[in-house]
Design a protein around this motif. Structure first.
Motif, short mmCIF file in Angstrom:
data_model
loop_
_atom_site.label_atom_id
_atom_site.label_comp_id
_atom_site.label_asym_id
_atom_site.label_seq_id
_atom_site.Cartn_x
_atom_site.Cartn_y
_atom_site.Cartn_z
N GLU A 170 -3.37 -2.85 -5.01
CA GLU A 170 -2.71 -1.60 -4.69
C GLU A 170 -1.45 -1.87 -3.88
OE1 GLU A 170 -3.54 1.15 -6.05
OE2 GLU A 170 -5.35 0.33 -6.99
N ASP B 188 -0.52 -1.45 -0.68
CA ASP B 188 -0.62 -2.17 0.60
C ASP B 188 -0.87 -3.66 0.37
OD1 ASP B 188 -0.18 0.12 2.02
OD2 ASP B 188 -2.30 0.55 2.39
N GLY C 4 1.61 -6.75 1.29
CA GLY C 4 1.10 -7.83 2.13
C GLY C 4 1.26 -9.19 1.48
N LYS D 45 6.25 2.01 0.64
CA LYS D 45 5.24 2.21 1.67
C LYS D 45 5.47 3.51 2.43
CE LYS D 45 1.96 1.11 4.59
NZ LYS D 45 0.54 1.22 4.19
#
Length: 228
Positions: A61, A63, A67, A140
């Motif tokens: 996903e 996030d 990351g 984001k």
């Protein structure tokens, strides 16, 4: 089990210059156009005519994608700032980073492959990570990054040209062959390059069309409607 999750478009839309159709997907092999359908993680959408892969469902996903991209940026710096190989012969020691290896190719018979090597091993991965950070950082916050459409096109165009795995294989072969003549050790840059290879595969193979639907659409700057 792979599933055919794309439905062929029943009508050909009227295309206008620079217009984007994120709800459609074209087969790269036979040019058939399909309406993009949602697929579950792990599922694959195939072309009904030639059975080529159209797109895949991903478990990563937003996030996790961001990351992994940040991690790839850190590992990229480690891979480029640390030596990939250390050599010792008759008491003399030498080491080289990826940049120094690319510069060394500029001399002699290997000069012709120096530019494509630096592009595919260093510059293209750098651009991929940078553009993804730019796009995902805004995503984001629920916004499209400035130059979103150009960034998405650039990501799609660069995908086939990143060849970090070829560089890693070449370094390992060189270490094995040279070990019979001198003392050779893989440097920290090699291990960082191996990790970078895995990270780049994860972040660049994610279906970028996911972002078209995730983020709110913005009116095209170049399109105007005149009503009379």
């Amino acid at each position: 089990m792979p599933t055919t999750a794309a439905t062929q478009a029943k009508a050909t839309p009227s295309f206008t210059p620079w217009r984007v159709f994120p709800s459609l997907v074209a087969c790269e092999h036979c040019d058939v156009i399909y309406v993009r359908k949602a697929v579950a993680p792990g599922e694959v959408a195939h072309c009904g005519r030639c059975s080529a892969v159209l797109y895949r469902g991903s478990r990563i996903e937003l996030d996790g994608w961001l990351g992994l991209t940040v991690t790839a940026a850190i590992v990229f710096l480690i891979a480029n700032l640390n030596p990939v190989v250390r050599i010792s012969i008759q008491g003399l020691q030498s080491e080289a980073t990826l940049w120094q290896a690319g510069a060394a190719l500029m001399h002699g018979a290997s000069a012709l492959i120096a530019i494509p090597t630096v592009l595919s091993v260093i510059l293209i991965p750098f651009l991929q990570i940078s553009v993804l950070l730019w796009v995902l950082g805004y995503a984001k916050r629920g916004r499209r990054a400035p130059g979103f459409r150009q960034s998405m096109r650039l990501l799609a165009a660069m995908r086939p040209w990143s060849m970090v795995e070829v560089c890693l294989l070449g370094v390992l072969i060189a270490v094995i062959k040279l070990s019979g003549f001198m003392n050779v050790w893989p440097g920290p840059g090699v291990w960082a390059t191996a990790v970078l290879m895995v990270l780049l595969t994860l972040i660049t193979q994610r279906d970028i069309h996911y972002l078209w639907k995730l983020l709110p659409d913005e009116p095209a700057e170049s399109e105007t409607t005149n009503e009379r």
